[in-house]
Write an enzyme that holds these catalytic residues in place. Structure first.
Site, PDB file in Angstrom:
ATOM      1  N   GLU A  98       0.809  -1.221   0.000  1.00 16.59           N
ATOM      2  CA  GLU A  98       0.000   0.000   0.000  1.00 16.59           C
ATOM      3  C   GLU A  98       0.839   1.266   0.000  1.00 16.59           C
ATOM      4  O   GLU A  98       0.478   2.255  -0.637  1.00 16.59           O
ATOM      5  CB  GLU A  98      -0.921   0.005   1.229  1.00 16.59           C
ATOM      6  CG  GLU A  98      -1.905   1.155   1.258  1.00 16.59           C
ATOM      7  CD  GLU A  98      -2.894   1.126   0.109  1.00 16.59           C
ATOM      8  OE1 GLU A  98      -3.102   2.178  -0.517  1.00 16.59           O
ATOM      9  OE2 GLU A  98      -3.460   0.054  -0.175  1.00 16.59           O
ATOM     10  N   GLU A  99       1.992   1.257   0.673  1.00 18.61           N
ATOM     11  CA  GLU A  99       2.728   2.502   0.897  1.00 18.61           C
ATOM     12  C   GLU A  99       4.123   2.556   0.280  1.00 18.61           C
ATOM     13  O   GLU A  99       4.657   3.625   0.073  1.00 18.61           O
ATOM     14  CB  GLU A  99       2.849   2.776   2.408  1.00 18.61           C
ATOM     15  CG  GLU A  99       1.564   2.655   3.202  1.00 18.61           C
ATOM     16  CD  GLU A  99       0.453   3.600   2.758  1.00 18.61           C
ATOM     17  OE1 GLU A  99       0.701   4.418   1.851  1.00 18.61           O
ATOM     18  OE2 GLU A  99      -0.655   3.511   3.298  1.00 18.61           O
ATOM     19  N   SER A 126     -10.054  10.589  -0.835  1.00 16.20           N
ATOM     20  CA  SER A 126      -8.958  10.070  -0.027  1.00 16.20           C
ATOM     21  C   SER A 126      -8.315  11.230   0.758  1.00 16.20           C
ATOM     22  O   SER A 126      -8.989  11.846   1.570  1.00 16.20           O
ATOM     23  CB  SER A 126      -7.952   9.319  -0.900  1.00 16.20           C
ATOM     24  OG  SER A 126      -7.086   8.541  -0.119  1.00 16.20           O
ATOM     25  N   ASP A 153     -14.060  -0.665   2.316  1.00 10.56           N
ATOM     26  CA  ASP A 153     -12.759  -0.019   2.138  1.00 10.56           C
ATOM     27  C   ASP A 153     -11.747  -0.618   3.117  1.00 10.56           C
ATOM     28  O   ASP A 153     -11.944  -0.575   4.328  1.00 10.56           O
ATOM     29  CB  ASP A 153     -12.906   1.488   2.392  1.00 10.56           C
ATOM     30  CG  ASP A 153     -11.710   2.296   1.899  1.00 10.56           C
ATOM     31  OD1 ASP A 153     -10.598   1.747   1.868  1.00 10.56           O
ATOM     32  OD2 ASP A 153     -11.898   3.482   1.563  1.00 10.56           O
ATOM     33  N   HIS A 201     -11.801   1.244  -1.632  1.00  6.21           N
ATOM     34  CA  HIS A 201     -11.380   2.642  -1.594  1.00  6.21           C
ATOM     35  C   HIS A 201     -11.667   3.372  -2.903  1.00  6.21           C
ATOM     36  O   HIS A 201     -11.988   4.560  -2.902  1.00  6.21           O
ATOM     37  CB  HIS A 201      -9.889   2.716  -1.261  1.00  6.21           C
ATOM     38  CG  HIS A 201      -9.401   4.092  -0.956  1.00  6.21           C
ATOM     39  ND1 HIS A 201      -9.912   4.866   0.067  1.00  6.21           N
ATOM     40  CD2 HIS A 201      -8.443   4.857  -1.552  1.00  6.21           C
ATOM     41  CE1 HIS A 201      -9.283   6.031   0.109  1.00  6.21           C
ATOM     42  NE2 HIS A 201      -8.396   6.051  -0.865  1.00  6.21           N
TER      43      HIS A 201
END
Length: 737
Positions: A197-198, A606, A681, A713
């Site tokens: 994800e990051e 977001s 989400d 999301h």
């Protein structure tokens, strides 16, 4: 206008949300995932079907006969809908990949073999065989194979199944399991949640260049808190007990190993150094083999993300050496800019140590040979090195932050930087293995995506998709009437220039003032204002301008591609300078005679959803209407790697966390606020919105909401997205016009 009469616009020749999300795509027939074969004889790409743009097939352009042809029709191999595993659904959500059919493929080094996953199984395509015999299915199981890779020698295929690594021999079809303890909290060869994800790392294993070894990560999730996450669908709900590392809590334990494929033995890499002998709470964001297959590089990142070490490990002993170290007082941005030269004991590396990302040439002991680029501009991506010509190729925004171009610079650091792409806009490249040809993927605000094949000096070889905006283009009739963007800069309070994009209403009347929609993201690692074709966001901007709105976007401080001085003001407190900068944007708008200062609205998704709420709460006399989609409201609910990068650990910055959350400011809300969230989400958890719903109710603050069962999301799907943007459009029509 209400949804009930939205269809009226369809018959009046005006752009509608329904048309934006319908087939054929308004963007035109732009191919995806364009790659050059290793031998430089073919260009392959994925292309949607005319009647179903999101179902992709595998195509080629043959340089010999100058013809395009379909290689694999995904519907022939998988006629029905693909039943994705939960792991694959999560991977695709991380990749923001929502297509169907053949969504990825890989070239073998021989230039004759193509590998692709489909329907949870694995297929190879042999270009030396007749079309009827070219496709071979390698796996056919009930399990779902993920993270499929072709070995460098083209003889084997590896994949993840049930949290272990497997491989299969292409010729014989014989399968072999490589790791054996993947179950429960142990995952072999898989990327942990925050890596996917990051960190932009979607894999956890890597073939050696000689195909004899495999590096992999063993992840132990047992230290990570179990969070119950509800996914609410239309007719039922599921409860997931997910290992989710909320900020300030434990991360996974991670080990890096090298598996010898002949013996089956794993040598574990010692990731500790003298300086970090007791440190186990680390990240390993990148792993890459050196070309000799005897050494493995990996990047060691501290939990606070202020230290990044490039390490080399001896794969026989597991011993590591620190090659170079990057330090920052705020945080270090990760990239994939590491290129090992073939014939020289050296590598190219990028660093922001000067305040801007630039390229440096080092020897394999970590000694600096040359700084290759410098200046108040940003290198975006390193593509590679042509050692015969002594040239390094990269993308950068050297002339203006609004554009991105391909450049070359001499490896010896003695010559000038040469700009290769010339057409104004945003270019990205995909090079052939020998660096002699590249595919140029280009667009601008005046030109939807074009794809061309070019020599390394930029000379056109052929168009792969010219995608001309002529009478036959699906967007032609709308584009002729669409508002054209204007660009400019606004000065932030510290004197830095912030770029904006402005759409005026299509048919302006003299003396009339119009409402404004500020379309915002505002967060780190994103740049919204560029000279590029923005696809569906652009179409919605055009549509709203046609309906009498001014549409405005501003890249505030903290956003991407401007250097660390521009990013760093958000460190340890979010939602402060970003909101101040957006207010600066409104102050500029109020100087324009056609803007109604009393009718300013904001829309964001977001981080942009977070920005919308913070702006509505903190500046209620400025922003009168807001639509917030999938917002973060409480940073304690978000993950370690992202949140601690900007806010630090909660124990060291409790005040910063509290002041970065939206709740201290909710009493300020005066205007009309709509909150939209997907009820499944798994990135910005639905809890962010439900917690705010309750707080607003307790404060007796009216608001509106729209929630989407089963949506994650991105709230994706043609029907769902159509409803989302009709809801957003309706809200501004009702409350801002």
């Amino acid at each position: 206008m209400t949804m009930a009469n939205a269809a009226d616009h369809e018959t009046s020749g005006k752009l509608t949300v329904e048309r934006i999300y319908a087939d054929p795509s308004l963007t035109g027939p732009a191919p995806r995932s364009v790659k050059l074969s290793p031998d430089g004889k073919r260009v392959t790409f994925l292309k949607g079907k005319e009647d179903e743009q999101e179902r992709l097939d595998l195509w080629e352009y043959n340089l010999a006969d100058k013809q395009s042809r379909m290689l694999v029709d995904s519907a022939d191999l998988m006629p029905g809908e693909e039943n994705l595993s939960s792991e694959e659904k999560a991977r695709r959500e991380r990749m923001r990949l929502f297509a169907k059919g053949i969504i990825s493929y890989y070239w073998g080094d021989d230039g004759e073999t193509l590998l692709f996953p489909l329907g949870g199984d694995i297929f190879v395509y042999d270009l030396t065989k007749d079309a009827e015999e070219a496709t071979k299915q390698l796996t056919k199981t009930d399990a779902y194979e993920t993270d499929v890779k072709l070995s460098p020698d083209g003889k084997s295929v590896s994949f993840i199944r049930d949290q272990d690594i497997f491989m299969v021999d292409i010729e014989s079809g014989k399968e072999r399991q490589l790791t054996f303890d993947g179950e429960g909290t142990i995952k072999n060869g898989m990327a942990e949640f925050v890596a996917q994800e990051e960190m932009g790392r979607l894999t956890g294993y890597w073939w050696s260049p000689n195909s004899k070894k495999m590096a992999y990560l063993k992840v132990d999730e047992s230290p990570v808190n179990i969070e119950k996450r509800y996914e609410i669908n239309a007719e039922d709900f599921e409860v997931f007990e997910q290992r989710y590392p909320s900020t300030g809590t434990n991360n996974v334990l991670i080990k890096l190993g090298v598996l010898d494929l002949e013996s089956g033995k794993t040598t574990w890499v010692d990731t500790k150094t003298q300086e970090t002998a007791e440190e186990t709470d680390i990240y390993i964001p990148r792993v890459k083999w050196l070309r000799d297959s005897r050494r493995l590089s990996y990047q060691w990142e501290s939990r606070d993300q202020q230290t990044l070490k490039l390490m080399f490990a001896d794969v026989e002993t597991g011993k590591s050496n620190v090659i170079l170290t990057e330090k920052s007082d705020t945080w270090i941005n990760l990239t994939k800019d590491l290129y090992f030269l073939k014939r020289h004991n050296a590598f190219v590396w990028s660093s922001e140590r000067s305040g801007y990302r630039h390229l440096y040439l080092y020897d394999l002991k970590g000694n600096l040979i040359n700084q290759l680029t410098s200046g108040d501009w940003v290198v975006d991506k390193l593509y590679g090195v042509d050692e015969d010509k002594g040239l390094v190729y990269f993308d950068a925004n050297k002339e203006t932050p609004l554009e991105q171009h391909l450049y070359s610079v001499p490896m010896n650091g003695l010559g000038e930087i040469k700009k290769i792409t010339q057409q104004a806009g945003v270019h990205t490249a995909s090079f052939a293995k020998n660096m002699e040809l590249f595919v140029d993927y280009f667009s601008s605000v005046k030109q939807p995506p074009q794809v061309s094949l070019r020599k390394a000096d930029g000379t056109l070889v052929t168009w792969l998709e010219k995608n001309e905006l002529d009478e036959d283009h699906p967007y032609f009739e709308f584009y002729q009437k669409a508002a054209k963007p204007e660009f400019g800069t606004i000065e932030a309070e510290d004197g830095q220039a912030m770029y904006y994009r402005l759409y005026k209403p299509t048919n302006m009347e003299k003396g009339k003032q119009y409402p404004v929609i500020v379309d915002v993201y505002g967060g780190p690692h994103a740049q919204r204002v560029t000279n590029t074709w923005g696809a569906r966001n652009t179409y919605w901007h055009h549509m709203m301008a046609d309906r009498g709105f001014v549409v405005f976007s501003l890249d505030n401080r903290g956003s991407w591609n401007r250097g660390k001085k521009f990013e760093d003001p958000i460190y340890r407190k979010l939602g402060e300078v970003e909101v101040k900068d957006q207010v600066k944007g409104v102050e500029f708008l109020k100087t324009l005679p056609f803007v109604d200062a009393e009718r300013i609205g904001m829309f964001g998704w977001s981080y942009g959803g977070y920005m919308t709420i913070m702006s509505m709460f903190k500046e209620p006399d400025v922003f009168k209407v807001g639509v917030s989609v999938a917002p973060v409201t409480d940073w304690y609910l978000y993950d370690t790697h992202y949140t601690e990068r900007y806010l630090g650990h909660p124990k060291t910055n409790e005040e910063g966390y509290e002041q970065s959350n939206v709740f201290p400011y909710l009493e300020g809300l005066k205007g009309d606020l709509m909150i939209i969230h997907g009820m499944a989400d798994d990135n910005v958890l639905f809890t962010n919105s439900t917690k705010l719903f309750k707080a607003l109710q307790d404060a007796n603050k009216p608001f509106d909401m729209m929630n989407y069962p089963g949506s994650k999301h991105s709230i994706w799907g043609q029907k769902t997205r159509t409803h989302v943007f009709n809801t957003i459009t309706d809200y501004f029509e009702k409350h801002l016009k």
